[in-house]
Design an enzyme around this catalytic site. Sequence first.
Site, mmCIF file in Angstrom:
data_model
loop_
_atom_site.group_PDB
_atom_site.id
_atom_site.type_symbol
_atom_site.label_atom_id
_atom_site.label_comp_id
_atom_site.label_asym_id
_atom_site.label_seq_id
_atom_site.Cartn_x
_atom_site.Cartn_y
_atom_site.Cartn_z
ATOM 1 N N ASP A 184 0.958 -1.145 -0.073
ATOM 2 C CA ASP A 184 0.073 -0.093 0.041
ATOM 3 C C ASP A 184 1.031 1.199 0.083
ATOM 4 O O ASP A 184 1.624 1.569 1.052
ATOM 5 C CB ASP A 184 -0.992 -0.229 1.204
ATOM 6 C CG ASP A 184 -1.847 1.227 1.366
ATOM 7 O OD1 ASP A 184 -1.754 2.084 0.295
ATOM 8 O OD2 ASP A 184 -2.369 1.188 2.244
ATOM 9 N N ASP B 28 -13.260 5.066 1.551
ATOM 10 C CA ASP B 28 -11.826 5.055 1.610
ATOM 11 C C ASP B 28 -11.433 6.621 1.592
ATOM 12 O O ASP B 28 -11.149 7.160 0.606
ATOM 13 C CB ASP B 28 -11.295 4.217 0.559
ATOM 14 C CG ASP B 28 -9.727 3.958 0.758
ATOM 15 O OD1 ASP B 28 -9.290 4.876 1.627
ATOM 16 O OD2 ASP B 28 -8.969 3.347 0.286
#
Lengths: 666, 222
Positions: A8, A205
């Site tokens: 990520d 998100d």
Amino acid sequence: MEYIVGIDLGTTNSLVAYMQGDEPVVIPGVDGSNLVPSIVTLDPLPTGGEEAPRPTVTVGNSARRALIATPERAIYSVKRLMGRGVEDIAEELKLFPFRLAADVQPGEVLRIQLGEMSFTPSEISAYILRQLKRNAERFLGAPVKKAVITVPAYFNDAQRQATRDAGRMAGLDVLRLVNEPTAAALAYGLDRGGESAARTVAVYDLGGGTFDVSILKLNDGIFEVVATNGDTHLGGDDIDNLLLVVALDEIRAEHGVDLRQQPDAIQALRKAVIEAKIALSTEPVAKLDIELPGGDRYQREIPREVYEQLIAPVLGRTAGPCRQALADAGMAPEEIDEVVLVGGSTRIPAVRALVDEIFHLSARGRKPHTELNPDEVVAMGAAVQASILEGSSAATDQLLLLDVTPLSLGIEALGGVVARVLQRNSTIPASATEHFTTGVDGQTNVAIHVVQGERELAKDCRSLARFDLKGIPPMPAGLPRIEVRFLIDANGILQVSAREQRSGTEAQIEVKPTYGLTDDQVEAMILDSFDNAESDFAERQLIEARLEADTILGAVARAPENAAWARLSADEHAAVFAARDHLIAVHPGSDLKAIREATTALDAATRRFAELMMDDAVSQAMRGKTMESADQTLNAGQAEIHAPHPFAPAQMEEAAVAQTTGESHD
Amino acid sequence: MADCAQCGVALQGSPLICGGCGAVQPVAATDYFAVLGLERRLGLDGAAVEREFHRLSRRLHPDRFARASEAEKQNSLAATALLNDAWRTLRDPVERVEYLLKLEGYAVGEEHAGKGKSAERQPPPDLLEEVFELNMQLEELRMSQRMGETADAEVVADLAAAEKRFAAMLNDVDAALVAEGARWDGGQGRAEAAARMIELLDRRRYVRNLVRDVRQSLTVTA
């Protein structure tokens, strides 16, 4: 054993994870922390030597202090600049202390000045990726050469390419770019593998710098994205900037001190407002108490109501994309079975309230999913996707991700209008074919401008590339029939091919990516071949471990020069020396494990010292600058921070007056 | 039907994958119906086709070929793109009609109206009068918006009513398309059904744009 890791690459923090058996596990760094702050600082260049200096950088937690002590050598939130041109970052420059290299021309890939050198955003991201790669190699004890990297779902083609380039520069074969909200859904889906009934899930998100919303149908292991939307420049950063600007305005108004031209003071203040922001997620009120140049103190209470009022416009910007995604999916909020919250900013209670309202959750007696750590869930999902690609785990054997392209693809037609080739939310890989012809007799070239976006006019969309179709056989105007095929691959990246159908000749395409690096440029930026040499992994690990040991030994050797050292107790000094001596003793040996353990032990023994130094750096930055460091101020104007919303400071001041009247400032 | 490029067994169902050895086939000229193993019909069982789409996705998707040879990867990418293109087109009843008619050699939309004078801009004859009236009202509304004046309540009400009427007309068109589609599938009077569907598609495009314009103007006002 060959590992494929999931990464990520975040605006604020980056993480690396892998599948340990059937479970995704986040890999900690050498400091034991799962989060690697996405901060890169250029170390002081070695002096002497005739060759061009080989730069070394510090990444992550260790770079935090440099961000305040030497802000002109540091960069954070570089993700905001990925795949963007000089022309379209004017807004970012107002809000972030990014220093563009002086010689960057419009139309070129951006370069950021760090100290004496300049770097493209992809190179800076590559340093972060290399750190994650090293963390994984240290943890797994094996070379790591393949990765799945996550990107915001709403990233366009250029931003995706820049991310993939960064991976290559870091010596990683990027097997797949996965959209962050989709990755999060995978992590959750795996967690609850028992259920097989079809359900609809929305992933909200809100990270450090980007916002995505995706709506998925989960059915028997297939994760099918139905619609996605977002804003690649909206996140916790914006809240930080808002609080920062308010504080700067208040300090100027109340104390007559303008800190705007002092990058180190701005970073110190930024650190303070971020701490306040985090506190406000759990506390009803947060306090700022900062010593200013001249000895004054800026003291300020921020009640949660004031804070929520202030950030409401920022959070409100997430509602539009959510409603658009619902509309694109053809769904009412009630049809969403579950909502998943991802990203550190979803810890803010006001964000949760907004999500509840948008998806009518509490009205239906439902709660959003927050079981998995919102900072870690994307990396975990990336590890799950890595396992799917690897095809080696029974847990992921039946899983398949069907994602979509977030933005419509079009071609600039006559009059500058966009002719749509592929609609947004098309499942990828997806392709489309268009036919072109010539307008003039004997014409052998046709120029094509490809854009991405939803607006009617090409100039309002994102320019992806200009293609020149060359080598068309000379024919009367309108006779050639050139077939151009657009293919968006599983990474969301566009490929183009063309053929002249009447003559059967393959037309050549010269691709000029509007905001990208060429293959050769990427090749030249590959960080170092040393990292990629797989021949002697063990030796490389040993060299790296010694380098790490050298870094911390050097810091300990210089420690007594620092004022903070004297504030440690005799016991603490003794502990540091004992750990140091042990590390020096094992350093020349070839016991990798022993060197690492001794390094970790010394790091732990010096932790309080590092914290004290950090505090000193903050207060020094705030107390004001000496003449010498005045040179280091950012190039004025370009980096000046302005209120992101013209009404924001006024609103805060009004509210502040109401809230603070009657309070003593002691 | 072609044979599998790998094992030589005759392909059954979708031409993208061999039922025998499981090899993904190099993409050859084929049509979307064949890709999903369907006959060329306008009526289809959406749920069943979706199941087939998912089944084929599991077999063809590039995620399943991450460790395969470069050639296999390319086949997988091309085959999956084609599968997705097929499902995207055929799942939508209107796009399905357009696609099938084109496949059968009919000129649809711009192709029969001619470039530039797309059917989208030419009102169907029976709507001429009403559209003329509507455009006047739209112009009036936009004018008052430009001047920053409050829009005439009567005009707004008329437009809202027109929006409803045209939206209902869209539903009628869709119902008629389904009926003509059934006639086409029946195999009797295909040419007539095709001509009628082409007309309906033109009408649909035109009315859809009208509804969109009216909605936009009304949202600005609200």
